[in-house]
Design a protein around this motif. Structure first.
Motif, PDB file in Angstrom:
ATOM      1  N   TRP A 193     -14.624  28.304  17.547  1.00  0.00           N
ATOM      2  CA  TRP A 193     -15.570  29.409  17.513  1.00  0.00           C
ATOM      3  C   TRP A 193     -15.141  30.529  18.458  1.00  0.00           C
ATOM      4  O   TRP A 193     -15.201  31.708  18.109  1.00  0.00           O
ATOM      5  N   GLU A 194     -14.677  30.156  19.645  1.00  0.00           N
ATOM      6  CA  GLU A 194     -14.267  31.164  20.619  1.00  0.00           C
ATOM      7  C   GLU A 194     -13.055  31.955  20.137  1.00  0.00           C
ATOM      8  O   GLU A 194     -12.919  33.140  20.457  1.00  0.00           O
TER       9      GLU A 194
ATOM     10  N   ARG B  25     -14.320  22.131  18.346  1.00  0.00           N
ATOM     11  CA  ARG B  25     -15.227  22.999  17.585  1.00  0.00           C
ATOM     12  C   ARG B  25     -15.589  24.237  18.401  1.00  0.00           C
ATOM     13  O   ARG B  25     -15.630  25.356  17.869  1.00  0.00           O
ATOM     14  N   GLN B  26     -15.839  24.059  19.676  1.00  0.00           N
ATOM     15  CA  GLN B  26     -16.148  25.200  20.541  1.00  0.00           C
ATOM     16  C   GLN B  26     -14.935  26.121  20.670  1.00  0.00           C
ATOM     17  O   GLN B  26     -15.083  27.360  20.636  1.00  0.00           O
ATOM     18  N   GLN B  27     -13.749  25.555  20.804  1.00  0.00           N
ATOM     19  CA  GLN B  27     -12.536  26.370  20.887  1.00  0.00           C
ATOM     20  C   GLN B  27     -12.335  27.178  19.617  1.00  0.00           C
ATOM     21  O   GLN B  27     -11.923  28.349  19.667  1.00  0.00           O
TER      22      GLN B  27
END
Length: 239
Positions: free
Chosen positions: A83-84, A79-81
């Protein structure tokens, strides 16, 4: 030491065709596999969500490379990847607002080892196991009437977890010469409907040797109104 896929020599082909009149880069499906490790996956990005193409790719790549994208720690990192990768500088306010609502996709992962195969799925991307030309298993759905516009999905938003009851599994033995066909929903529904009506499968596998033949086959099926006009993707594995 036994290789991840046992003593089997696996071969695969991945083919995809975007919706009619869409450019290839607008295709929100992802698929891939590694014959050496016996890991194969497909994912269908939900077109109503933001940058579903990126999310489906992250889910499939994670599984193919040895992770479980449904495990809480892995899912959080993915999920963080996402967004980035999508929240790039200079986005218009309305585009950023859509990103904040998140993305979603189905997921289907298949692991082949010396004992057979194991399927893990969320949503309506499906595995069809074909042996001697016969369909011996379809999962997680095995009835074409079960497909709908409201498939279960894996979401990018942290407050939308994957309920355990949405994670389906199946397994089976695998013999030399068998075929595992992973497909996103449009193709899976088409194959299962054809099987229900005729007792057999259409000759899709005979048309996966190159991109053009596959695209032509998909377009003919759409013209005959047998296949829904949606991104259409397969990962075919020969044992």
């Amino acid at each position: 030491m036994i290789p991840a896929s046992g003593d089997r020599v696996l071969r695969l082909a991945v083919r995809t065709a975007a919706k009619r009149d869409n450019r290839p880069e607008e295709n929100e499906d992802s698929a891939g596999g590694r014959a050496d490790s016996g890991r194969f996956a497909v994912s269908d990005g939900a077109s109503t969500t933001a940058r579903a193409d990126v999310w489906s790719e992250l889910l499939t790549d994670a599984f193919i490379n040895g992770d479980d994208p449904l495990a809480p720690d892995v899912l959080g990192a993915l999920r963080q990847q996402w967004w980035e990768r999508v929240a790039t500088p200079g986005l218009a306010w309305h585009a950023r607002e859509k990103l904040h609502r998140g993305s979603a996709a189905t997921f289907l992962g298949v692991r082949v080892d010396a004992d057979g195969y194991l399927v893990t799925a969320v949503g309506d991307s499906c595995l069809l196991h074909i042996s001697d030309g016969r369909l011996v298993l379809a999962a997680p759905l095995d009835d074409w009437t079960e497909f709908s516009r409201f498939a279960e999905l894996v979401h990018t938003t942290p407050d939308t977890p994957v309920p355990p009851e949405h994670v389906r599994s199946a397994s089976g033995p695998l013999s030399d010469g068998d075929i595992l066909l992973l497909a996103t929903d449009a193709v899976a529904k088409y194959l299962l409907r054809h099987h229900a009506e005729t007792g057999g499968l259409p000759p899709l596998i005979e048309h996966v040797d190159d991109d053009d033949r596959f695209a032509d086959f998909i377009e003919r099926a759409r013209e005959q109104q047998e296949l829904d006009d949606d991104d259409s993707t397969v990962c075919v594995v020969w044992a």
